[in-house]
Design an enzyme around this catalytic site. Structure first.
Site, PDB file in Angstrom:
ATOM      1  N   LYS A 163     -40.702  11.285  46.951  1.00 13.57           N
ATOM      2  CA  LYS A 163     -40.711  10.638  45.636  1.00 13.57           C
ATOM      3  C   LYS A 163     -41.991   9.835  45.441  1.00 13.57           C
ATOM      4  O   LYS A 163     -42.271   8.900  46.185  1.00 13.57           O
ATOM      5  CB  LYS A 163     -39.499   9.723  45.520  1.00 13.57           C
ATOM      6  CG  LYS A 163     -39.336   9.105  44.144  1.00 13.57           C
ATOM      7  CD  LYS A 163     -38.002   8.413  44.053  1.00 13.57           C
ATOM      8  CE  LYS A 163     -37.767   7.830  42.681  1.00 13.57           C
ATOM      9  NZ  LYS A 163     -36.499   7.090  42.652  1.00 13.57           N
ATOM     10  N   CYS A 207     -43.226   2.039  49.027  1.00 11.18           N
ATOM     11  CA  CYS A 207     -42.906   0.808  49.719  1.00 11.18           C
ATOM     12  C   CYS A 207     -44.054   0.447  50.643  1.00 11.18           C
ATOM     13  O   CYS A 207     -44.815   1.311  51.062  1.00 11.18           O
ATOM     14  CB  CYS A 207     -41.600   0.962  50.498  1.00 11.18           C
ATOM     15  SG  CYS A 207     -41.495   2.492  51.419  1.00 11.18           S
TER      16      CYS A 207
HETATM   17  C1  LIG Z   1     -32.069  -1.231  39.711  1.00 15.79           C
HETATM   18  C2  LIG Z   1     -32.898  -0.097  40.242  1.00 15.79           C
HETATM   19  C3  LIG Z   1     -32.898   0.180  41.601  1.00 15.79           C
HETATM   20  C4  LIG Z   1     -33.670   1.220  42.120  1.00 15.79           C
HETATM   21  N1  LIG Z   1     -33.626   1.482  43.458  1.00 15.79           N
HETATM   22  C5  LIG Z   1     -34.336   2.527  43.954  1.00 15.79           C
HETATM   23  C6  LIG Z   1     -34.267   2.875  45.343  1.00 15.79           C
HETATM   24  O1  LIG Z   1     -33.525   2.258  46.106  1.00 15.79           O
HETATM   25  N2  LIG Z   1     -35.036   3.907  45.796  1.00 15.79           N
HETATM   26  C7  LIG Z   1     -35.838   4.636  44.953  1.00 15.79           C
HETATM   27  O2  LIG Z   1     -36.505   5.562  45.411  1.00 15.79           O
HETATM   28  N3  LIG Z   1     -35.903   4.356  43.636  1.00 15.79           N
HETATM   29  C8  LIG Z   1     -35.173   3.316  43.122  1.00 15.79           C
HETATM   30  N4  LIG Z   1     -35.230   3.044  41.769  1.00 15.79           N
HETATM   31  C9  LIG Z   1     -36.088   3.862  40.884  1.00 15.79           C
HETATM   32  C10 LIG Z   1     -35.284   4.944  40.159  1.00 15.79           C
HETATM   33  O3  LIG Z   1     -34.672   5.826  41.064  1.00 15.79           O
HETATM   34  C11 LIG Z   1     -36.170   5.734  39.176  1.00 15.79           C
HETATM   35  O4  LIG Z   1     -37.182   6.371  39.881  1.00 15.79           O
HETATM   36  C12 LIG Z   1     -36.804   4.844  38.123  1.00 15.79           C
HETATM   37  O5  LIG Z   1     -35.878   3.863  37.682  1.00 15.79           O
HETATM   38  C13 LIG Z   1     -37.316   5.630  36.915  1.00 15.79           C
HETATM   39  O6  LIG Z   1     -36.271   6.317  36.254  1.00 15.79           O
HETATM   40  P1  LIG Z   1     -35.490   5.746  34.958  1.00 15.79           P
HETATM   41  O7  LIG Z   1     -36.539   5.291  33.974  1.00 15.79           O
HETATM   42  O8  LIG Z   1     -34.679   6.884  34.470  1.00 15.79           O
HETATM   43  O9  LIG Z   1     -34.669   4.589  35.434  1.00 15.79           O
HETATM   44  C14 LIG Z   1     -34.470   2.001  41.245  1.00 15.79           C
HETATM   45  C15 LIG Z   1     -34.447   1.729  39.874  1.00 15.79           C
HETATM   46  C16 LIG Z   1     -33.675   0.703  39.351  1.00 15.79           C
HETATM   47  C17 LIG Z   1     -33.681   0.439  37.881  1.00 15.79           C
END
Ligand SMILES: Cc1cc2nc3c(=O)[nH]c(=O)nc-3n(C[C@H](O)[C@H](O)[C@H](O)COP(=O)(O)O)c2cc1C
Ligand SMILES: Cc1cc2nc3c(=O)[nH]c(=O)nc-3n(C[C@H](O)[C@H](O)[C@H](O)COP(=O)(O)OP(=O)(O)OC[C@H]3O[C@@H](n4cnc5c(N)ncnc54)[C@H](O)[C@@H]3O)c2cc1C
Ligand code: FES
Lengths: 267, 310
Positions: free
Chosen positions: B169, B133
């Protein structure tokens, strides 16, 4: 055993509606029944054919038109890649379905209720008209572009009188807007209830007249959805809370899809 | 088969009943999925990103579907830490599984206050620090894109959350993820999760407009799995603390690949949208797949990637 909210269902059949050439664009999708005891018209399901694979990740939200111990029926229109692939489904194919989702429309037996549908926005009213204990209190205005037989109108016509307005030339839109205003004004004078479902421009027009005539109204929103369960915060709409007058985003999938018009801030 | 995992941190270890966690922002606060499975069966869940104050989030449209993935620009909409602690947390099964708070802030000071606020609450098992961020005080450069800034945030959170396991992260949108990983390890992080979303964009050629109100968004889903695997492997090869793999995981086979690349645990994200039972099913199916593959211990599988000698 508790009914499963997310189930693998079988396609029973897929029936094209209307004469739209060699590639039909309107279908009734009949699925094997999930064991859900209760549902309300206006509620929807997330439908994800196994054929989506990993390529098309999101399920598609579709209104529940009919549900009993034999089958679940949805109507859909082919728009983009997901509905195009859904339209290729064969009897016996598997789809993942979760629901029933969302809140559904208000149902007030004795209130003169005006149903306003634009295009496929007619879908939730199929169930609504069938469930309503006093259908003589219902009137309906249906605006559409493709021919009327593309839509599931027969089962509605059996129970209530429906006025339809087909938009073929630009002037027809003015007619529709004029009729919407007249009907909403009438309904407000009877202290009735207006329920609307359709594309955003249609809902915006309805919302404008509802505010103008102080009608009591609910609108069902069609926002893009990823999860359908309130988790992704992708489908949100801006809502003004009545008590605090504060504005904030709420999930359409769980707090809606039906909202009181007075709470909505359409952006 | 015993699926239990211990994330051996430098400061605190974190015990997980199994390696399947749910990724922040994709599982709400857990309750959204309680109709689709038993929350307590999960290794843990990482709640939607929390900030000190409530945030409205971005304008809509916030999400768009892409090929084998999706873009999101939700803008970290959340009710704020106080609301979470008083209203949401009491309803979560924190006695039965690990509840991990994902935290987000716009300055190092704010990260510190947020960490301090959450540190004393025993219902929270660990903090996951989202450094993908912008730092408002440094012209909007992402904390996670600069090893010094990433280390500074990590140090502040560790210092102000002395009772908690601190997981940092990482963002994949960097030139050298190994350098960031080493920096946060040196700053005290107990574990590293990677990856957050990749920056992406979608355009509607007919209207010539971006499909997201925010123009750009974060890509997630099966499309990013190869990138995530690469990052996990690079990070796991350069630090001693445990690595948690995230990115495109859709089935148990994917989980095994991440563990082989060096992950101790995994987070399931976008797959939860494709099937609300996904995370629960993976917890259930993992022992069977391990058995089929003759795997008797996850620990032994971890980092077992076979490479040709050079
Ligand atoms: C709709 C959405 C909201 C997310 N919000 C956050 C968040 O608030 N904080 C965060 O660290 N990652 C957030 N992420 C990232 C996910 O935690 C994850 O790191 C990312 O989607 C990759 O994993 P995936 O391909 O399995 O979705 C968000 C992802 C999505 C799709
Ligand atoms: C609560 C609810 C109930 C609905 N009920 C019905 C129904 O009964 N019958 C019917 O034909 N349609 C209904 N829709 C609209 C239907 O979901 C979309 O037409 C469909 O998702 C379009 O998918 P696609 O693959 O054809 O389009 P694509 O353009 O490929 O879709 C891309 C993404 O955008 C989303 N999307 C695109 N257009 C819409 C839209 N108009 N509304 C919502 N999401 C959209 C898709 O779901 C998908 O996630 C409903 C929508 C909602 C939110
Ligand atoms: S579709 Fe995910 S919150 Fe509504």
């Amino acid at each position: 055993m508790k009914a499963e909210r997310c189930v693998e269902l079988t396609v029973l059949d897929l029936v094209p509606f209307g004469q739209t050439g060699s590639q039909p664009l309107f279908y009734a999708l009949r699925l094997s029944s999930p064991d859900w005891q209760q549902w309300a018209p206006g509620q929807f399901v997330m439908v994800r054919p196994f054929s989506f694979g990993l390529e098309i990740p999101w399920a598609r939200p579709l209104g529940i038109c009919h549900l009993d111990e034999r089958h679940l029926i949805c109507f859909f229109q082919v728009l983009g890649r997901g509905t195009r692939r859904l339209a290729q489904a064969k009897s016996g194919d598997k789809v993942l379905v979760w629901g029933p989702l969302g809140n559904g429309f208000a149902m007030e037996e004795n209130t003169p209720t005006l149903l306003l549908a634009g295009g496929m926005g007619i879908a939730p009213f199929v169930g609504y008209v069938h469930r309503h204990p006093q259908p003589w209190n219902l009137t309906m205005l249906f605006g559409h572009r493709p021919p009327l037989d593309c839509y599931p109108v027969d089962s509605i016509n059996e129970r209530i009188t429906m006025d339809t307005l087909r938009e073929t030339i630009p002037g027809d839109l003015d007619n529709l807007i004029f009729s919407l205003e007249e009907r909403i004004k009438d309904n407000a004078e009877q202290n009735g209830l207006v329920l609307a479902c359709g594309p955003m421009p249609f809902l915006r027009t309805v919302h404008g007249f509802v505010v103008k005539y102080k009608a009591r109204a609910q609108l069902s929103l069609e926002n893009r959805m990823a999860c359908g369960v309130g988790a992704c915060l992708g489908c949100v709409t801006k809502v003004r809370s009545n008590s605090s007058k504060e504005e904030g985003y709420q999930q359409v999938c769980t707090r809606g899809p039906v909202f009181w018009a007075s709470d909505l801030v359409l952006e | 088969m015993d699926l239990h995992v211990t994330l051996h941190g430098q400061r605190h270890s974190l015990e997980l009943k199994n390696p399947v966690l749910t990724a922040s922002g994709t599982f709400g606060y857990g309750a959204e999925f309680s109709a689709y499975g038993n929350l307590s069966s999960l290794g843990g869940f990482i709640v939607k990103g929390l900030s000190l104050e409530p945030r409205q989030g971005n304008r809509t449209p916030r999400i768009v579907e892409t090929t084998a993935g999706m873009l999101n620009a939700v803008g970290l909409q959340n009710d704020g830490a106080e609301y979470f602690l008083s209203k949401t947390l009491p309803r979560l099964p924190w006695q039965h599984t690990a509840v991990i708070a994902n935290i987000y802030a716009a300055s190092v000071e704010e990260f510190a206050s947020l960490a301090a606020r959450l540190d004393t609450d025993v219902r929270i098992s660990a903090l996951e620090v989202n450094i993908s961020c912008p730092n408002v005080k440094c012209g909007g450069v992402l904390f996670g894109q600069d090893p010094d800034l990433a280390a500074e945030v990590t140090r502040a959170v560790c210092e102000h959350a002395p009772h908690k396991h601190v997981m940092v992260k990482l963002s994949p949108n960097v030139t050298d993820i190994k350098a960031i990983a080493r920096a946060v390890e040196a700053a005290g992080a107990d574990s590293i999760s990677c990856i957050n979303t990749l920056q992406g964009m979608s355009i509607d050629y007919r209207t010539r407009r971006p499909r997201l109100a925010n123009i750009i968004g974060g890509l997630s889903g099966p499309a990013i799995k190869p990138v995530a695997l690469r990052c996990v492997w690079q990070v796991a090869s350069s630090v001693k603390i445990p690595v948690i793999g995230v990115g495109g995981i859709c089935c148990c086979e994917d989980i095994l690949e991440f563990i082989i690349a060096g992950a101790s645990a995994v987070e399931i994200g976008t797959a939860n949208f494709m099937d609300p039972r996904a995370s629960f099913s993976m917890v259930q199916d993992l022992p069977r797949l391990c058995e089929e593959c003759g795997i008797t211990s996850l620990q032994e599988l971890r980092g077992s990637l076979k490479l040709d000698e050079v």
